[in-house]
Every structure is written in C-alpha cells, then in structure tokens.
Write a protein that holds these residues in place. Structure first.
Motif: not given
Length: 213
Positions: A74, A76, A97, A99-101, A108, A124, A126, A133, A135
């Motif tokens: 997971n 980020l 998984q 996630t790009t922030l 985005t 995902s 964000v 943020y 999560p």
C-alpha cells in the motif's frame, strides 16, 4: 517527434540497463503514459520537459529506478505532480495499491484521465494538501520525488505512514545537510542511500530510504 515504437524501445532498453525486464503490457502502458503526458502538457503545462524522448529518461526511467526498493503493498506517492513515480509504480505493480496525492487540480485531473485510459484499477488519485489528507488506512511506504526537504517531507507526512513503514525519497545530489537536519529534529533514521545512474540522464541521483526509530 519520436514515434511510439521509438519511445517503446527506449523505455524497454532503459529498464534493461536498470536491471529488469518489462512485460509487453508494462512497456505499452508506459509508452501510452508518455504520449498522454506530452499531449496534455501542450495545454496544461504539467512538466517543464517538452520532448517525449527527454520525458522517458528524466521521468519514466528515473521513476522506474525506485522499483527494486519498493516492498510495501500500500504505497503513497506524495507531491506526485503528473503521476511520478506513482503512475509508473502502478503500471509495474498491478497487485499493489498505489495512491497519488497532489494539491494541484490540473495535475490530479490529468492523473485521473491517465488512470482511465491506462486501465489502472489499483491507482487512487487524491486532490488534497498533504496535511489535510486522512486516509482510511495508513501506508506501508511513502515515495517522494523532488517534493521538499527531508525534514519537511517527514514532518508533513508522518500522520500517513504506519509505524513500521518506510520513506523512499528520490533526490539529486546526496542530501547530507538535509539528513543532518532530519536526524537532529526527528526520530527518523537513514536506512540506506543508493546512488543511481539513470540511462540518458547526466545528473546525479540518489534514493534515500528512511524509517522511524
């Protein structure tokens, strides 16, 4: 202007030099991503790099250099910009998984479009400031690429990393002063620093791996 087949070859050859082979699907998706980035960049100014050939060395191969050091399920990517290294990681690791922030709406929106066009169900996107943020679950690893100083990065993201998690910070020159500042002000320690040679790029690059004591 380079053709898709030339970019495809450049990406595959660069990955081989970095020490791993790409599947046909991975190479195809990375090539599509470069084409999409070049197309959107004309209107939205997502990156200062204009030439797709340069994008391959400075963005794609640079992002892929972190691959051997990614262990978590997971992940980020903070301050991802147009998805670097987050989107290449999602392409390489469909079982993990990612996630790009990023707080920039244009970037985005581009990442969301790339997710759709490339079929990245494990990604995902964000749109938020990092400090705001929250999560659903904490991350195993946090990647950053030219995001901020190491101290600012750790202080800004410590609420997002699980206790045994690690940071993978991508840097240019070895950040000796930043590491001194970090260890003097936090309970974060250097696990390892890896010097990199990126195919097609002259600059010095390092991956700095950090963890909380």
């Amino acid at each position: 202007m380079s053709s898709p087949s030339q970019l495809h070859h450049q990406i595959c050859q660069g990955a081989e030099i970095l020490g791993f082979s790409l599947s046909e699907q991975q190479a195809e998706r990375l090539t599509q991503y470069v084409a999409l980035l070049a197309k959107w960049n004309k209107t939205y100014n997502l990156t200062a790099v204009r030439n797709p050939v340069e994008m391959v060395s400075r963005h794609i191969l640079d992002s892929l250099s972190v691959i051997p050091h990614v262990k978590g399920d997971n992940i980020l990517d903070v301050g991802s910009g147009p998805g670097l290294p987050g989107i290449p990681l999602a392409i390489m690791y469909p079982e993990r998984q990612v996630t790009t922030l990023d707080s920039n709406g244009k970037k985005t929106r581009f990442m969301t479009q790339a997710k759709l066009e490339l079929g990245l169900n494990n990604l995902s996107v964000v749109n938020a400031r990092v400090e705001a943020y929250t999560p659903e679950r904490l991350f195993d690893e946090i990647t950053t690429r030219a995001f901020s100083s190491l101290l600012a990065m750790v202080q800004g993201t410590k609420h997002l990393l699980r206790q045994s998690g690690v940071y993978l910070a991508m840097k240019g020159l070895y950040p000796e002063e930043e590491l001194t500042e970090l260890t003097a002000n936090t309970a974060t320690e250097l696990v390892e620093s890896i010097s990199l040679r990126i195919p097609g790029s002259e600059g010095e690059r390092h991956i700095v791996i950090l963890r909380n004591k």
